[in-house]
Motif scaffolding. Structure first.
Motif, PDB file in Angstrom:
ATOM      1  N   GLN A 182      19.898  20.404  51.873  1.00 20.10           N
ATOM      2  CA  GLN A 182      20.245  21.748  52.319  1.00 20.10           C
ATOM      3  C   GLN A 182      21.759  21.880  52.321  1.00 20.10           C
ATOM      4  O   GLN A 182      22.474  20.982  52.783  1.00 20.10           O
ATOM      5  CB  GLN A 182      19.707  22.026  53.726  1.00 20.10           C
ATOM      6  CG  GLN A 182      19.919  23.459  54.187  1.00 20.10           C
ATOM      7  CD  GLN A 182      19.222  23.772  55.500  1.00 20.10           C
ATOM      8  OE1 GLN A 182      18.906  22.875  56.286  1.00 20.10           O
ATOM      9  NE2 GLN A 182      18.954  25.045  55.754  1.00 20.10           N
ATOM     10  N   LEU A 215      27.050  34.917  50.339  1.00 23.37           N
ATOM     11  CA  LEU A 215      26.203  34.596  51.487  1.00 23.37           C
ATOM     12  C   LEU A 215      25.146  35.677  51.717  1.00 23.37           C
ATOM     13  O   LEU A 215      23.998  35.374  52.057  1.00 23.37           O
ATOM     14  CB  LEU A 215      27.055  34.420  52.741  1.00 23.37           C
ATOM     15  CG  LEU A 215      27.835  33.099  52.828  1.00 23.37           C
ATOM     16  CD1 LEU A 215      28.818  33.143  53.993  1.00 23.37           C
ATOM     17  CD2 LEU A 215      26.877  31.923  52.978  1.00 23.37           C
ATOM     18  N   VAL A 216      25.526  36.932  51.540  1.00 18.14           N
ATOM     19  CA  VAL A 216      24.559  38.019  51.696  1.00 18.14           C
ATOM     20  C   VAL A 216      23.460  37.912  50.639  1.00 18.14           C
ATOM     21  O   VAL A 216      22.275  38.099  50.928  1.00 18.14           O
ATOM     22  CB  VAL A 216      25.262  39.386  51.617  1.00 18.14           C
ATOM     23  CG1 VAL A 216      24.237  40.515  51.538  1.00 18.14           C
ATOM     24  CG2 VAL A 216      26.166  39.589  52.829  1.00 18.14           C
ATOM     25  N   ARG A 218      22.736  35.126  48.567  1.00 17.87           N
ATOM     26  CA  ARG A 218      22.098  33.838  48.318  1.00 17.87           C
ATOM     27  C   ARG A 218      22.098  32.907  49.535  1.00 17.87           C
ATOM     28  O   ARG A 218      21.655  31.764  49.421  1.00 17.87           O
ATOM     29  CB  ARG A 218      22.808  33.112  47.161  1.00 17.87           C
ATOM     30  CG  ARG A 218      22.764  33.847  45.835  1.00 17.87           C
ATOM     31  CD  ARG A 218      23.010  32.875  44.683  1.00 17.87           C
ATOM     32  NE  ARG A 218      22.073  31.745  44.718  1.00 17.87           N
ATOM     33  CZ  ARG A 218      22.206  30.669  43.958  1.00 17.87           C
ATOM     34  NH1 ARG A 218      23.232  30.569  43.120  1.00 17.87           N
ATOM     35  NH2 ARG A 218      21.334  29.686  44.025  1.00 17.87           N
ATOM     36  N   GLY A 219      22.570  33.373  50.663  1.00 15.94           N
ATOM     37  CA  GLY A 219      22.783  32.477  51.790  1.00 15.94           C
ATOM     38  C   GLY A 219      21.633  32.327  52.758  1.00 15.94           C
ATOM     39  O   GLY A 219      21.814  31.764  53.841  1.00 15.94           O
ATOM     40  N   GLU A 220      20.438  32.788  52.380  1.00 13.54           N
ATOM     41  CA  GLU A 220      19.313  32.750  53.314  1.00 13.54           C
ATOM     42  C   GLU A 220      19.012  31.332  53.789  1.00 13.54           C
ATOM     43  O   GLU A 220      18.696  31.111  54.956  1.00 13.54           O
ATOM     44  CB  GLU A 220      18.068  33.347  52.650  1.00 13.54           C
ATOM     45  CG  GLU A 220      16.851  33.384  53.569  1.00 13.54           C
ATOM     46  CD  GLU A 220      15.641  33.988  52.880  1.00 13.54           C
ATOM     47  OE1 GLU A 220      14.564  34.007  53.507  1.00 13.54           O
ATOM     48  OE2 GLU A 220      15.758  34.433  51.717  1.00 13.54           O
ATOM     49  N   LYS A 221      19.128  30.357  52.889  1.00 14.02           N
ATOM     50  CA  LYS A 221      18.810  28.981  53.241  1.00 14.02           C
ATOM     51  C   LYS A 221      20.062  28.131  53.478  1.00 14.02           C
ATOM     52  O   LYS A 221      19.967  26.924  53.667  1.00 14.02           O
ATOM     53  CB  LYS A 221      17.980  28.343  52.129  1.00 14.02           C
ATOM     54  CG  LYS A 221      16.619  29.001  51.917  1.00 14.02           C
ATOM     55  CD  LYS A 221      15.843  28.292  50.817  1.00 14.02           C
ATOM     56  CE  LYS A 221      14.485  28.944  50.597  1.00 14.02           C
ATOM     57  NZ  LYS A 221      13.726  28.260  49.506  1.00 14.02           N
ATOM     58  N   LEU A 239      26.155  38.582  58.718  1.00 11.57           N
ATOM     59  CA  LEU A 239      25.734  37.221  58.401  1.00 11.57           C
ATOM     60  C   LEU A 239      24.936  36.673  59.578  1.00 11.57           C
ATOM     61  O   LEU A 239      25.234  36.969  60.732  1.00 11.57           O
ATOM     62  CB  LEU A 239      26.957  36.332  58.139  1.00 11.57           C
ATOM     63  CG  LEU A 239      27.864  36.773  56.990  1.00 11.57           C
ATOM     64  CD1 LEU A 239      29.058  35.833  56.860  1.00 11.57           C
ATOM     65  CD2 LEU A 239      27.089  36.833  55.682  1.00 11.57           C
ATOM     66  N   PRO A 240      23.912  35.869  59.318  1.00 13.36           N
ATOM     67  CA  PRO A 240      23.112  35.331  60.412  1.00 13.36           C
ATOM     68  C   PRO A 240      23.911  34.355  61.258  1.00 13.36           C
ATOM     69  O   PRO A 240      24.843  33.719  60.775  1.00 13.36           O
ATOM     70  CB  PRO A 240      21.954  34.620  59.684  1.00 13.36           C
ATOM     71  CG  PRO A 240      22.501  34.295  58.338  1.00 13.36           C
ATOM     72  CD  PRO A 240      23.439  35.417  58.001  1.00 13.36           C
TER      73      PRO A 240
END
Length: 396
Positions: A182, A215-216, A218-221, A239-240
């Motif tokens: 990851q 990040l918006v 492709r950044g889910e993982k 962003l999370p």
């Protein structure tokens, strides 16, 4: 009350505790947040470390982030990892991979409640080794291969984003997929040796935008350690993560000699809350005058009138402090440009310096970079403590 509002007032135990077990390190990364290299002879011994773990168990601390230096060069490192896991304190440790041999990888794969983060700052040896030192890319990839062969599972590839590796974001993601790992990316702070290299290495404004958009999209993982909340002011897609500076509220650092700081990136006497040898960690966390001040309501200072303040919360405390900006002012990388304006008008020569420096003065001591490339001294170390901490271990 929103959860983030509750966090502002602090918790009875930290949810993100970093513990640097040693300042000893075989590398001399030019952005090292703790200026590591030489072992401090005052570092907590095995019994004292066990006592800290006992206290963390009583406080119901879920896990601890172990770092350094290079924590695995401590002779008792794996003993302490086992002790923590046996006492219900999970371990996430960061390493450059130098001691992740096939046998140790198998040992880690057989452990419960242990996570491994391999530090890598370039998707190619050229980019990585310019920051982390010659041969460090090969060391890290060899460690990852050993973890894969041992069946460890989803370890982390931990990357500090610089202006030289932002163009490699897709490559990092592909590398993580290749190893079944990851990706974890974090922000470069002007802390430790990073105080001398931040101007040359921190991402440019257009790269900050690219990072946010990536990040918006492709950044889910992708893990970020909640370190890019200053980018939230760029758009409507937040962003999370925790949109908050958690220093002294949900975050803190224990350093190798037991000093407790409000933030891993703020190793300076102004943010020193106490010492575990003198008071115990629980007492420092719950009763420190500094932490009490950090948990008080804050107005937001000059940033409070900015329409984007609710999105970025004024940015990173450590980034402001070590660039000489006021803590109630804009982040030096403020995406609205206010930080750049503040930096141009600030007297950077008066910026605070990190309180500790364990950098070696021998051939592995990295000097401030020019164009992203480190300059290394030559010659023999002038003190025995400047020798590599791996001397006598059979590793180089």
């Amino acid at each position: 009350m929103r959860l983030v509002e509750h966090f502002k007032h602090g918790l009875t135990s930290p949810i993100c505790l970093t513990w640097e077990l040693t300042y000893a390190c075989n590398l001399a990364c030019v952005h090292c947040l703790s200026s590591s290299g030489r072992r401090d002879p005052r570092e907590l011994d095995t019994a004292e470390c066990r006592a800290v773990i006992d206290e963390l168990q009583r406080m119901q601390v879920f896990y601890v982030n172990i770092g350094g230096g290079e924590p695995t060069v401590r002779p008792d490192f794996f003993e302490l990892v086992d002790y923590a896991v046996d006492h219900n304190v999970g371990v996430k440790f960061s390493t450059n991979g130098v001691r992740i041999t096939p046998s140790r990888a198998q040992r880690l794969a057989a452990s419960d409640y242990v996570d491994v983060q391999i530090s890598l700052d370039g998707a190619t040896a050229k980019v990585n080794d310019a920051v982390r030192g010659p041969g460090s890319y090969a060391t890290a990839t060899r460690a990852m291969e050993n973890l894969v062969e041992a069946g460890f599972g989803e370890f982390k590839i931990s990357v500090v984003m610089t202006r030289h590796n932002i163009a490699q974001l897709d490559d990092f993601a592909e590398m993580a997929d290749y190893y079944g790992a990851q990706l974890r990316i974090t922000r470069l702070r002007p802390s430790g040796r990073g105080a001398d290299t931040w101007d040359e290495l921190h991402p440019l404004p257009e790269q900050q935008l690219k990072l946010y958009e990536w990040l918006v999209a492709r950044g889910e993982k992708v893990l970020t350690g909640d370190s890019f909340f200053h980018l939230n002011a760029l758009g409507d897609a937040p962003l999370p993560g925790l949109n908050l500076c958690g220093a002294g509220r949900v975050v803190c650092l224990i350093d190798p000699v037991g000093d407790v700081y409000a933030c891993p990136f703020a190793i300076h006497e102004q943010f020193l809350a106490g010492n575990v040898r003198e008071a115990g960690f629980a007492t420092v966390w719950r009763e420190s005058e500094l932490f009490a001040q950090l948990r008080e309501p804050h107005s937001g200072g000059t940033c409070s009138t900015c329409p984007a303040y609710d999105s970025c919360q004024g940015g990173c405390m450590a980034a402001k402090f070590f660039t000489g900006l006021p803590l109630d002012g804009p982040d030096p990388e403020c995406v609205k440009g206010h930080g750049g304006t503040a930096l141009r008008s600030a007297d950077r020569s008066e910026a605070p310096r990190p309180s500790v420096d364990h950098s070696r003065t021998g051939p592995l001591r990295a000097q401030p970079v020019a164009l992203g490339m480190p300059v290394l001294r030559t010659g023999r170390p002038d003190r025995i403590c400047d020798e590599s901490p791996l001397t006598g271990t059979g590793l180089r």
